[in-house]
Design an enzyme around this catalytic site. Structure first.
Site, PDB file in Angstrom:
ATOM      1  N   GLN A   1      52.564   2.707 -33.282  1.00 46.98           N
ATOM      2  CA  GLN A   1      53.509   1.796 -32.642  1.00 46.98           C
ATOM      3  C   GLN A   1      52.886   0.454 -32.288  1.00 46.98           C
ATOM      4  O   GLN A   1      53.569  -0.546 -32.221  1.00 46.98           O
ATOM      5  CB  GLN A   1      54.079   2.430 -31.364  1.00 46.98           C
TER       6      GLN A   1
ATOM      7  N   ASN B   1      63.953   3.061 -35.356  1.00 47.33           N
ATOM      8  CA  ASN B   1      63.086   4.122 -35.844  1.00 47.33           C
ATOM      9  C   ASN B   1      61.630   3.725 -35.583  1.00 47.33           C
ATOM     10  O   ASN B   1      61.017   3.018 -36.366  1.00 47.33           O
ATOM     11  CB  ASN B   1      63.329   4.353 -37.333  1.00 47.33           C
ATOM     12  N   ASP B   2      61.102   4.205 -34.475  1.00 48.83           N
ATOM     13  CA  ASP B   2      59.740   3.868 -34.061  1.00 48.83           C
ATOM     14  C   ASP B   2      58.703   4.225 -35.108  1.00 48.83           C
ATOM     15  O   ASP B   2      57.543   3.811 -35.009  1.00 48.83           O
ATOM     16  CB  ASP B   2      59.380   4.667 -32.792  1.00 48.83           C
ATOM     17  N   CYS B   3      59.086   5.051 -36.055  1.00 55.94           N
ATOM     18  CA  CYS B   3      58.115   5.571 -37.006  1.00 55.94           C
ATOM     19  C   CYS B   3      58.171   4.902 -38.367  1.00 55.94           C
ATOM     20  O   CYS B   3      57.410   5.254 -39.256  1.00 55.94           O
ATOM     21  CB  CYS B   3      58.306   7.070 -37.156  1.00 55.94           C
TER      22      CYS B   3
END
Ligand code: GLC
Ligand code: GLC
Length: 814
Positions: free
Chosen positions: A503, A486-488
């Protein structure tokens, strides 16, 4: 409501009105030359790298949407009326319109004022050019006197620079026009040895290469002066905005059809042979003219199109199924497999939501995509694995992305996404199971592409696993780094400055925040590695990883269990994320999927309990939401996830990539009805009936469907380039239908919905077709196998013996 229909026989989606809710697109090209094309001929083309070798300009986020493309204008030279046979850019009403998106081609047909036009766009295999095949038929009772104009707008190669560096770009544009071919050669005079060309099979009545001359002052693509007046001005671009436009005149007798071919291509010359004559500034065309001549011949074009069709039949033919559900059949046999190939080609780089500028090939993205395409193109999958591994760092970590043109890690985005390296293990194991090519493990692969640093790929995988083990936090769970899948979820970011990248900004040293997701992923990857080592006859090498998996599994089940589901993470204050103790974000989908896939909680019922919680708290009729309750405000310590309004993207959207993990987990616990129910909820073909709600293409998965908290619940966004493609393909084919390549055989373990009596499949595996018939004889998932008429113990079809040309398999489940 629908905007078209599926033509499964032809493997096409047929759009029957041009003003779809969003441009519905397709991709052209499968090797080095690519383009994306909308149902009204919008889109752009590039050679290998959408940022660094962009051929044409495109403005997606324009008003109207989708401006710039592969345009054709038709003009009636008697009445002076003009229109676009692909509707855009003039948007004049058409009496008939259909757009057929097929495998690697798009054909748009229209009828207006008695003139039928059909234009088919595709990229021939092995070439770096695209063909526009235009056929015009006069359906009037009288002769028709027509003009046709083509139009592309050239990009000055670097798409980022092209869109920003105007002080330079307004002066650099250059073209040549020779024998009716328009050559775009901006910067060829200096450091480039490539140019674009745009050719036409008809003698020209004129041409234009300067945008302002073609359009006229203060006019858009919808009303070019040249078209309105029926006269090109033979303009030559010096600076400003170079375009390519051919003008031709045609007289068609009643019933007559004429075909015109346009070619848009990319060509490179050897650096020492750029100019002709040498010392001049004129492009040496001797290397490109034969290619242009060849493809301006209609028979060659037709042959190239047939070759493209057989290429795709070959790829899709590796797995074909016949189940009781038409949406399953259509997606597995055609569109989902096709989408997997597109993600192979593009990763996340070029779509209508990715401008082709910002992202190269993602490390975790490409490794996961491989799970969906490896059976179709094993040789190229091998190369992809080696390219990816070469961007790994000596620490075992990985660049988050690399540029397709240079194959170098992207320094701007950097590393420290702590899940990245683990996906490589899954990709390599999947590759070997598919192909049996154990030799890949001995390939010498560098780190960070540094010559001299090579070790066997096998070591890369070990370093991937050690990277996790060397980065454990206070609960002995893996540290999350910048983010995991989950990049967020940015637990070390703490960004309060507008515009900072979530990021790549880290304001904490990252020694506290831990990820349960990476814990589960590690267990999965370490077990895979141990299985592989055992299969290679080296159980001793596998043992430490089997032990590490067991101990990490125990940690996840203690420190990572919340009571009714798996926790998501611990934040920088060592407080739980994704826990009933939280006010918002109490339960996340990702750890429920990955931990059960890793086999955690199967013995003591916690796996089923976690999945029940998913069903109760996260499932909606439009798919399963990423987490609940949605974050209603921005939380500094959570990062980007809470930056999205509730219901969108990672903040409680239905992030489709994660849904198949739950389908697989349901199959792992043996619940076929639930697995298939979730599969159906996000199946694009099934959602076709609600296209006015879904809004994205009904033939491919989108990254996201807005969640229950969003005012637009059910609306999809960001279609095509998403790990959703690969994972849904894996979920349905390997877990629900249950056909799983393994090292020593093809395992068949269907977990079907109760109502299915069975299905048939034809799967080519290691060069041999397996004809599989599955028949339900009882309510359970117990498999009995007969191979070529003989009963076989267990659920694995042994590898076919040499010389066998097909294997027939009968499976009963009870
Ligand atoms: C995007 C990224 C992918 C990431 C996902 C969740 O799809 O490409 O790498 O895992 O978002 O944030
Ligand atoms: C955004 C998106 C996420 C994606 C990331 C990649 O954060 O929400 O899905 O993975 O950008 O840069």
């Amino acid at each position: 409501m629908r905007y078209g229909y599926f033509d499964d026989e032809k493997r096409e989606y047929v759009i029957t009105q041009p003003d779809t809710p969003l441009p519905w697109i397709n991709y052209l090209g499968c090797e080095e030359y690519f383009g994306l094309i909308s149902n009204t001929a919008g889109g752009y083309s590039f050679y290998r790298d959408a940022r660094l070798r962009r051929l044409t300009r495109y403005r997606y986020n324009n008003e109207p949407l989708d401006e710039g493309g592969r345009y054709i204008y038709l003009r009636d030279n008697v009445s002076g009326q003009f229109w676009s046979p692909t509707w855009q850019p003039t948007r004049m009403p058409l009496e008939e319109y259909t757009c057929r998106h097929g495998m690697g081609y798009t054909a748009i047909r229209s009828l207006n004022q008695g003139i039928e036009a059909q234009v088919r766009y595709f990229v021939p295999l092995g070439e770096s050019l695209e063909v526009w095949q235009l056929s015009l038929t006069n359906r009037r009772p009288a002769p028709a006197r027509l003009s046709a104009f083509s139009l592309v707008e050239f990009c000055l190669w670097d798409a980022q620079d092209d869109a920003t560096n105007y002080q330079r770009n307004f002066s650099t544009g250059q073209v040549e026009v020779v024998d009716g071919v328009i050559y775009h050669k901006t910067e060829y005079r200096e450091r480039r040895n490539h140019f674009a060309y745009f050719a036409c099979s008809e003698p020209l009545a004129g041409f234009d290469t300067q945008r302002a001359a073609f359009l006229g002052p203060y006019r858009g693509f919808d009303r070019p002066r040249a078209v309105e007046q029926g006269q090109a001005s033979n303009s030559i671009a010096y600076g400003w905005a170079p375009v390519g436009s051919h003008a031709i005149r045609l007289e068609l007798a009643p019933g007559e059809t004429r075909t015109v071919v346009f070619l848009l291509g990319y060509h490179e010359n050897p650096v020492e042979a750029k100019f002709d004559p040498p010392g001049s500034q004129t492009i040496n065309k001797s290397t490109v003219v034969p290619i242009i001549r060849r493809y301006l011949q209609p028979e060659q074009v037709e042959a190239a199109f047939q070759a493209l069709r057989s290429y795709w039949s070959g790829l899709l033919g590796r797995l074909q199924v016949n189940t009781p559900d038409e949406h399953t059949n259509r997606m597995v046999n055609i569109w989902n497999a096709y989408q997997c190939m597109i993600t192979f080609n593009m990763s996340r780089s070029a779509s209508f939501f990715e401008s082709g500028i910002g992202r190269g090939m993602g490390f975790r993205d490409s490794a996961q995509d491989l799970l969906g395409f490896v059976h179709m193109i094993p040789e190229r999958a091998r190369q992809r694995i080696l390219d990816l591994a070469a961007t790994q760092l000596e620490s075992g970590g990985a660049y988050h992305q690399y540029q397709p043109l240079t194959k170098r890690g992207n320094n701007d985005v950097g590393s420290n996404f702590n899940d990245d390296p683990l996906w490589l293990v899954l990709a390599v194991c999947a590759y070997i199971k598919e192909t049996g090519d154990e030799g890949i493990l001995q390939e010498m692969v560098p780190y960070d592409n540094r010559p001299g640093s090579e070790t066997p790929l096998y070591d890369h995988l070990q370093r991937s696993l050690h990277y996790t083990l060397e980065r454990l936090g206070p609960h002995a769970l893996p540290l999350i780094g910048r983010a995991d899948w989950n990049d967020c979820l940015n637990l070390n970011c703490f960004s309060d400055t507008p515009g900072q990248s979530f990021q790549t900004t880290t304001n904490k040293d990252g020694k506290v925040a831990e990820s349960v997701f990476i814990g589960g992923l590690f267990v999965l990857a370490a077990k895979e590695f141990a299985d592989m080592a055992e299969h290679l006859g080296q159980p001793d090498e596998g043992l430490p990883y089997r032990q590490a998996a067991a101990s990490m599994g125990a940690t996840v089940l203690s420190a990572g269990w919340d009571g009714d589901w798996f926790l998501r993470a611990y934040d920088d204050f060592s407080q739980p994320v994704g826990s009933s103790q939280n006010v918002e974000g109490q339960i996340f989908i990702e750890p429920q999927g990955v931990c059960v896939m890793a086999g955690l909680g199967l013995e003591d019922g916690r796996a089923a309990r976690a999945l029940d919680s998913v069903g109760e708290r996260l499932a909606t009729p439009h798919g399963i939401m990423l987490q609940q309750p949605a974050y209603s405000q921005y939380y500094l310590h959570l990062g980007e996830i809470s930056s999205y309004p509730p219901g969108y993207k990672e903040n409680a959207g239905i992030f489709c990539h994660t849904n198949p993990w739950i389908m697989i987990a349901e199959a792992v616990v043996g619940r076929g009805d639930r697995a298939f129910d979730y599969y159906q909820r996000i199946n694009p073909s099934r959602r076709e009936a609600i296209s006015d709600v879904h809004r994205c293409e009904p033939y491919v998965y989108a990254q996201m469907i807005a969640g229950r908290d969003a005012p637009t619940h059910g609306e999809a966004k960001n279609s095509w380039l998403s790990g959703t493609a690969a994972w849904n393909y894996v979920a349905i084919t390997q877990w629900i239908l249950g056909i799983q390549p393994d090292y020593g055989g093809l395992r068949v373990t269907p977990v079907l919905p109760a109502g299915w009596q069975g299905f048939q499949a034809r799967r080519t595996w290691r060069g041999v077709p397996y004809e599989i018939t599955v028949e339900r004889r009882g309510p359970g998932n117990t498999v009995a196998l007969a191979v070529n008429g003989k009963p076989v113990e267990g659920n694995t079809i042994p590898v076919a013996e040499a010389g066998q040309t097909s294997v027939s398999v009968h499976v009963t489940i009870s």
